[in-house]
Design a protein around this motif. Structure first.
Motif, PDB file in Angstrom:
ATOM      1  N   ILE A  85       0.803  -1.215   0.000  1.00 33.19           N
ATOM      2  CA  ILE A  85       0.000   0.000   0.000  1.00 33.19           C
ATOM      3  C   ILE A  85       0.838   1.268   0.000  1.00 33.19           C
ATOM      4  O   ILE A  85       0.414   2.302  -0.536  1.00 33.19           O
ATOM      5  CB  ILE A  85      -0.994   0.000   1.199  1.00 33.19           C
ATOM      6  CG1 ILE A  85      -2.082   1.059   0.984  1.00 33.19           C
ATOM      7  CG2 ILE A  85      -0.253   0.170   2.502  1.00 33.19           C
ATOM      8  CD1 ILE A  85      -2.952   0.837  -0.216  1.00 33.19           C
ATOM      9  N   ARG A 110     -10.350   2.220   0.581  1.00 34.04           N
ATOM     10  CA  ARG A 110      -8.938   2.592   0.483  1.00 34.04           C
ATOM     11  C   ARG A 110      -8.775   3.903  -0.282  1.00 34.04           C
ATOM     12  O   ARG A 110      -7.998   4.776   0.129  1.00 34.04           O
ATOM     13  CB  ARG A 110      -8.156   1.463  -0.200  1.00 34.04           C
ATOM     14  CG  ARG A 110      -8.074   0.192   0.628  1.00 34.04           C
ATOM     15  CD  ARG A 110      -7.380  -0.938  -0.105  1.00 34.04           C
ATOM     16  NE  ARG A 110      -7.353  -2.147   0.705  1.00 34.04           N
ATOM     17  CZ  ARG A 110      -7.672  -3.356   0.264  1.00 34.04           C
ATOM     18  NH1 ARG A 110      -8.043  -3.530  -1.008  1.00 34.04           N
ATOM     19  NH2 ARG A 110      -7.630  -4.396   1.063  1.00 34.04           N
ATOM     20  N   LEU A 126      -6.441  -1.735   5.236  1.00 36.62           N
ATOM     21  CA  LEU A 126      -5.711  -0.906   4.278  1.00 36.62           C
ATOM     22  C   LEU A 126      -4.806  -1.769   3.412  1.00 36.62           C
ATOM     23  O   LEU A 126      -4.692  -1.569   2.201  1.00 36.62           O
ATOM     24  CB  LEU A 126      -4.903   0.162   5.020  1.00 36.62           C
ATOM     25  CG  LEU A 126      -4.136   1.152   4.153  1.00 36.62           C
ATOM     26  CD1 LEU A 126      -5.086   1.960   3.272  1.00 36.62           C
ATOM     27  CD2 LEU A 126      -3.289   2.074   5.017  1.00 36.62           C
ATOM     28  N   LEU A 139     -12.269   1.103   7.795  1.00 34.18           N
ATOM     29  CA  LEU A 139     -10.968   0.630   7.338  1.00 34.18           C
ATOM     30  C   LEU A 139     -10.010   0.484   8.512  1.00 34.18           C
ATOM     31  O   LEU A 139      -9.799   1.430   9.276  1.00 34.18           O
ATOM     32  CB  LEU A 139     -10.404   1.636   6.320  1.00 34.18           C
ATOM     33  CG  LEU A 139      -9.207   1.186   5.488  1.00 34.18           C
ATOM     34  CD1 LEU A 139      -9.608   0.076   4.519  1.00 34.18           C
ATOM     35  CD2 LEU A 139      -8.643   2.380   4.714  1.00 34.18           C
TER      36      LEU A 139
END
Length: 269
Positions: free
Chosen positions: A177, A213, A243, A258
């Motif tokens: 990420i 996200r 995430l 999240l």
């Protein structure tokens, strides 16, 4: 290691015909069709030329020509994208490989990401020195693609918006990420930026985690994109996502449903 050795006039003519009639790779079926020969005879010819060093074997029944300047048939693949089409079609190049193509990242990834309708046994094959990450995808999700030419071979690659979307759906396709966050930022600064298209693609993909996200990252790093942030908020699905499934996530951001690492909240503070 196969060393180059001579072949007769008839074999040279046959091989030349096959190479003129194929693009990038040579299969037994293609060779048989071009020569008007039985598949078993074509397979024997290709095998013979491989042993003499004029063809390099990619897998059973599939070969690539050996460059004339090479002294051995043991050569690396010149372009893994070309081979991906032969091995995994219908498919497209996506993830970090597409991000590199569209200049969304300066990182160099040595593995080629391939999104395919097939269900391969080996999802991390290494073929003649070229590494692939192969991910299966439903036929209905083959959209947002652009054709590009690699030599004589036409290859599908995800367009910039679809590339970002795929990495938001599966952060591992972007190297995690943190890398995806950087690529999203580059996308927002690029001439190809189109958040309406990105939202439309996300609707078509039907992955609720994408909106969580994307909304979180936009609100964190691009708060001026209010329209896109609101569209993400309107599309939140039930349940909580992470995430990045590869990272520990200690804190729940309830607005986006999240789970995020503590360090990400400290960075934003």
């Amino acid at each position: 290691m196969e060393k180059l050795t001579g072949i007769g006039k008839l074999d040279r003519e046959r091989l030349a015909s096959i190479l003129r009639g194929t693009k990038g790779t040579v299969s037994v079926a293609e060779a048989a069709g071009i020569l008007g020969a039985a598949r078993t005879d074509a397979a024997k010819m290709l095998s013979r030329w491989h042993k003499k060093g004029w063809l390099s074997r990619v897998r059973r029944g599939l070969y690539v020509p050996v460059p004339l300047e090479a002294s051995t048939a043991d050569v690396p693949l010149e372009d893994p994208w070309q081979i991906a089409v032969s091995l995994f079609a219908p498919c497209y190049i996506g993830g970090w490989s597409a991000a590199e193509y569209w200049d969304l990242t300066e990182q160099i990834f040595r593995t080629t990401v391939v999104m395919t309708q097939r269900t391969p046994r080996d999802r991390n094959p290494v073929i003649k020195g070229a590494a692939f990450l192969v991910c299966s995808i439903n036929e209905k999700k083959l959209f947002g693609l652009k054709p590009v030419w690699r030599g004589q071979v036409k290859v599908s690659v995800s367009d910039p918006a679809r590339t970002v979307l795929d990495m938001l759906a599966e952060p591992r396709l972007g190297g995690g990420i943190r890398s995806v966050r950087d690529m999203l930022a580059n996308y927002l600064r690029s001439e190809t930026k189109n958040l309406d298209l990105l939202i439309d693609y996300a609707d078509r993909l039907g992955n609720g985690a994408v909106f969580k996200r994307l909304g979180f990252l936009l609100e964190r790093d691009a708060p001026d994109e209010r329209a896109a942030i609101e569209k993400c908020a309107q599309r939140l699905t039930k349940g909580n996502a992470r995430l990045d499934t590869k990272l520990a996530a200690e804190r729940l951001v309830s607005r986006w449903r999240l789970w995020v690492p503590e360090s990400w909240l400290k960075e934003a503070a």
